[in-house]
Design a protein around this motif. Sequence first.
Motif, PDB file in Angstrom:
ATOM      1  N   SER A 183      -5.271  38.793  -6.120  1.00 26.70           N
ATOM      2  CA  SER A 183      -4.964  39.167  -7.375  1.00 26.70           C
ATOM      3  C   SER A 183      -4.816  40.238  -7.702  1.00 26.70           C
ATOM      4  CB  SER A 183      -6.795  39.588  -8.445  1.00 26.70           C
ATOM      5  OG  SER A 183      -6.307  39.706  -9.262  1.00 26.70           O
ATOM      6  N   ARG A 184      -4.302  41.046  -6.713  1.00 30.25           N
ATOM      7  CA  ARG A 184      -4.101  42.493  -6.758  1.00 30.25           C
ATOM      8  C   ARG A 184      -2.288  41.905  -6.340  1.00 30.25           C
ATOM      9  NH1 ARG A 184      -1.783  46.401  -2.820  1.00 30.25           N
ATOM     10  NH2 ARG A 184      -1.516  47.844  -3.498  1.00 30.25           N
ATOM     11  N   THR A 185      -1.710  41.213  -5.543  1.00 26.54           N
ATOM     12  CA  THR A 185      -0.525  40.813  -5.067  1.00 26.54           C
ATOM     13  C   THR A 185      -0.200  40.556  -6.080  1.00 26.54           C
ATOM     14  OG1 THR A 185      -1.430  40.850  -2.541  1.00 26.54           O
ATOM     15  CG2 THR A 185       0.656  39.970  -2.845  1.00 26.54           C
ATOM     16  N   LEU A 186      -0.142  39.348  -6.515  1.00 25.37           N
ATOM     17  CA  LEU A 186       0.295  38.093  -7.529  1.00 25.37           C
ATOM     18  C   LEU A 186      -0.281  39.339  -8.980  1.00 25.37           C
ATOM     19  CD1 LEU A 186       1.052  35.746  -8.616  1.00 25.37           C
ATOM     20  CD2 LEU A 186      -1.668  36.240  -9.723  1.00 25.37           C
ATOM     21  N   ARG A 187      -0.682  40.011  -9.608  1.00 22.94           N
ATOM     22  CA  ARG A 187      -0.277  41.263 -10.369  1.00 22.94           C
ATOM     23  C   ARG A 187       0.974  42.245  -9.910  1.00 22.94           C
ATOM     24  NH1 ARG A 187      -5.673  43.539 -12.470  1.00 22.94           N
ATOM     25  NH2 ARG A 187      -6.830  42.621 -10.785  1.00 22.94           N
ATOM     26  N   LYS A 188       1.018  42.715  -8.584  1.00 27.91           N
ATOM     27  CA  LYS A 188       1.236  43.297  -8.369  1.00 27.91           C
ATOM     28  C   LYS A 188       3.264  42.944  -8.303  1.00 27.91           C
ATOM     29  CE  LYS A 188       3.160  47.258  -4.999  1.00 27.91           C
ATOM     30  NZ  LYS A 188       2.095  47.960  -4.067  1.00 27.91           N
ATOM     31  N   VAL A 189       3.901  41.688  -7.575  1.00 31.56           N
ATOM     32  CA  VAL A 189       4.603  41.159  -8.203  1.00 31.56           C
ATOM     33  C   VAL A 189       5.060  40.984 -10.050  1.00 31.56           C
ATOM     34  CG1 VAL A 189       6.301  38.321  -8.067  1.00 31.56           C
ATOM     35  CG2 VAL A 189       4.861  39.696  -5.988  1.00 31.56           C
ATOM     36  N   ILE A 190       4.785  40.959 -10.556  1.00 27.89           N
ATOM     37  CA  ILE A 190       4.697  40.283 -12.100  1.00 27.89           C
ATOM     38  C   ILE A 190       5.002  41.629 -12.489  1.00 27.89           C
ATOM     39  CG2 ILE A 190       4.143  39.231 -13.245  1.00 27.89           C
ATOM     40  CD1 ILE A 190       2.209  37.477 -12.505  1.00 27.89           C
ATOM     41  N   GLN A 191       4.785  42.822 -12.104  1.00 26.27           N
ATOM     42  CA  GLN A 191       4.903  44.237 -12.836  1.00 26.27           C
ATOM     43  C   GLN A 191       5.857  44.504 -11.972  1.00 26.27           C
ATOM     44  OE1 GLN A 191       2.790  46.118 -14.965  1.00 26.27           O
ATOM     45  NE2 GLN A 191       5.217  46.747 -15.440  1.00 26.27           N
ATOM     46  N   CYS A 192       5.889  44.918 -10.827  1.00 22.54           N
ATOM     47  CA  CYS A 192       7.721  45.051 -10.545  1.00 22.54           C
ATOM     48  C   CYS A 192       8.833  43.801 -10.826  1.00 22.54           C
ATOM     49  CB  CYS A 192       7.321  44.431  -9.247  1.00 22.54           C
ATOM     50  SG  CYS A 192       6.073  45.947  -8.122  1.00 22.54           S
ATOM     51  N   GLN A 193       8.408  43.031 -11.355  1.00 19.81           N
ATOM     52  CA  GLN A 193       9.386  41.879 -11.718  1.00 19.81           C
ATOM     53  C   GLN A 193       9.804  42.286 -12.966  1.00 19.81           C
ATOM     54  OE1 GLN A 193       8.598  37.962 -12.058  1.00 19.81           O
ATOM     55  NE2 GLN A 193       9.220  37.857  -9.168  1.00 19.81           N
ATOM     56  N   ALA A 194       8.828  42.440 -13.964  1.00 18.42           N
ATOM     57  CA  ALA A 194       8.606  43.047 -15.386  1.00 18.42           C
ATOM     58  C   ALA A 194       9.963  44.447 -14.675  1.00 18.42           C
ATOM     59  CB  ALA A 194       7.958  44.050 -15.909  1.00 18.42           C
ATOM     60  N   LEU A 195       9.267  45.682 -14.426  1.00 19.26           N
ATOM     61  CA  LEU A 195      10.103  47.104 -14.311  1.00 19.26           C
ATOM     62  C   LEU A 195      11.566  46.448 -13.371  1.00 19.26           C
ATOM     63  CD1 LEU A 195       7.065  48.655 -12.429  1.00 19.26           C
ATOM     64  CD2 LEU A 195       8.106  48.776 -14.375  1.00 19.26           C
ATOM     65  N   GLY A 196      11.998  45.518 -12.742  1.00 20.35           N
ATOM     66  CA  GLY A 196      13.543  45.455 -12.188  1.00 20.35           C
ATOM     67  C   GLY A 196      14.346  44.723 -13.124  1.00 20.35           C
ATOM     68  N   TRP A 197      13.471  43.619 -13.478  1.00 18.94           N
ATOM     69  CA  TRP A 197      14.459  42.569 -14.124  1.00 18.94           C
ATOM     70  C   TRP A 197      13.652  42.835 -15.779  1.00 18.94           C
ATOM     71  CZ3 TRP A 197      12.794  41.435  -9.708  1.00 18.94           C
ATOM     72  CH2 TRP A 197      13.849  40.628  -8.983  1.00 18.94           C
ATOM     73  N   GLY A 198      13.204  43.479 -16.587  1.00 21.50           N
ATOM     74  CA  GLY A 198      12.098  43.475 -17.303  1.00 21.50           C
ATOM     75  C   GLY A 198      11.671  42.337 -18.066  1.00 21.50           C
ATOM     76  N   ASN A 199      11.184  41.192 -16.757  1.00 26.69           N
ATOM     77  CA  ASN A 199      10.303  40.053 -17.002  1.00 26.69           C
ATOM     78  C   ASN A 199       9.387  39.886 -16.012  1.00 26.69           C
ATOM     79  OD1 ASN A 199      11.773  39.204 -19.780  1.00 26.69           O
ATOM     80  ND2 ASN A 199      13.402  39.513 -18.993  1.00 26.69           N
ATOM     81  N   GLY A 200       8.679  39.621 -16.160  1.00 30.83           N
ATOM     82  CA  GLY A 200       7.876  39.445 -14.948  1.00 30.83           C
ATOM     83  C   GLY A 200       6.846  38.179 -15.549  1.00 30.83           C
ATOM     84  N   TYR A 201       7.293  36.659 -15.048  1.00 27.21           N
ATOM     85  CA  TYR A 201       6.857  35.082 -14.846  1.00 27.21           C
ATOM     86  C   TYR A 201       5.474  34.827 -14.089  1.00 27.21           C
ATOM     87  CZ  TYR A 201      11.047  35.741 -17.709  1.00 27.21           C
ATOM     88  OH  TYR A 201      12.204  35.962 -18.147  1.00 27.21           O
ATOM     89  N   ALA A 202       4.890  33.932 -14.342  1.00 26.22           N
ATOM     90  CA  ALA A 202       3.640  33.414 -13.185  1.00 26.22           C
ATOM     91  C   ALA A 202       3.279  31.624 -14.410  1.00 26.22           C
ATOM     92  CB  ALA A 202       2.014  34.350 -13.380  1.00 26.22           C
ATOM     93  N   GLU A 203       3.562  31.086 -13.045  1.00 29.49           N
ATOM     94  CA  GLU A 203       3.220  29.721 -13.906  1.00 29.49           C
ATOM     95  C   GLU A 203       1.824  29.457 -13.796  1.00 29.49           C
ATOM     96  OE1 GLU A 203       4.748  26.072 -11.858  1.00 29.49           O
ATOM     97  OE2 GLU A 203       4.015  24.829 -13.450  1.00 29.49           O
ATOM     98  N   ILE A 204       1.157  28.878 -14.624  1.00 29.48           N
ATOM     99  CA  ILE A 204      -0.099  28.307 -14.977  1.00 29.48           C
ATOM    100  C   ILE A 204      -0.638  26.899 -14.817  1.00 29.48           C
ATOM    101  CG2 ILE A 204      -2.510  27.898 -15.994  1.00 29.48           C
ATOM    102  CD1 ILE A 204      -0.923  29.835 -18.409  1.00 29.48           C
ATOM    103  N   GLU A 205      -0.707  26.891 -13.502  1.00 36.25           N
ATOM    104  CA  GLU A 205      -1.235  25.260 -12.739  1.00 36.25           C
ATOM    105  C   GLU A 205      -2.060  24.799 -13.656  1.00 36.25           C
ATOM    106  OE1 GLU A 205      -3.422  22.965  -8.598  1.00 36.25           O
ATOM    107  OE2 GLU A 205      -2.496  25.214  -8.877  1.00 36.25           O
TER     108      GLU A 205
END
Length: 227
Positions: free
Chosen positions: A95-117
């Motif tokens: 969970s830590r890895t996923l949330r850090k990935v999405i948050q860092c994407q938002a800090l870089g590109w302004g958008n972080g995305y995750a698909e719901i399975e």
Amino acid sequence: ERRFGKRCGTEPVAQDEHWLVRAIGGGNTKAGVPMSVYTAINLPVVYACWNRIANPIARFPLKIFRHTDAGGAEEVLDHPLSRRLGIRPNEHMSSRTLRKVIQCQALGWGNGYAEIERNGRGQAVALWPLMADATQPERKGDDLVYATTIGGTRFRIPQDDVVHLMDQSHDGYVGRSPIWHARQALGLAAAAEEFGAKFFANDAKSGGFLLHPGKLSAAAKGHLGAP
């Protein structure tokens, strides 16, 4: 087989191993240094700020809640994602890895995305990150979909199957990149870092020539350290 629309019980497109594929972009700044999210992360101040923001968020307890008839909220324990969300939201990352990935994407590109399975009942069972630089919201009539490219193939995912973490936005659909807005300052910092590195690599000596219209006296040569 991958289907579109409500992909209940199907493999999410983000589960493909190519979700790590990156398309590097960017352009020159006034300092003459190309600046993109991928070059900005090499600056210590950007890297430190991302960690400073993303690490606490990634460690924060994460649970599912629902509204009660009394107007409050109660934790949901019987949902398929209840136990996984705060521990391992997909089979490959914590969970830590996923949330850090999405948050860092938002800090870089302004958008972080995750698909719901989802499972066959339409219940969320896992979350998979989508690449921010390869995913864009699109309006299709009254519907909003997320177009994403994975392994060279274009997919369109319904809004209900995407978690979108957005920074400041002008239209409410796409976040603005902090790196893009700060690109001139970051370009200057990168140029100064490169100049300093080359200067010290040259034993802190500045190259160049001094021209004089006449003939230097012995005293003048001595002041310049000339032979």
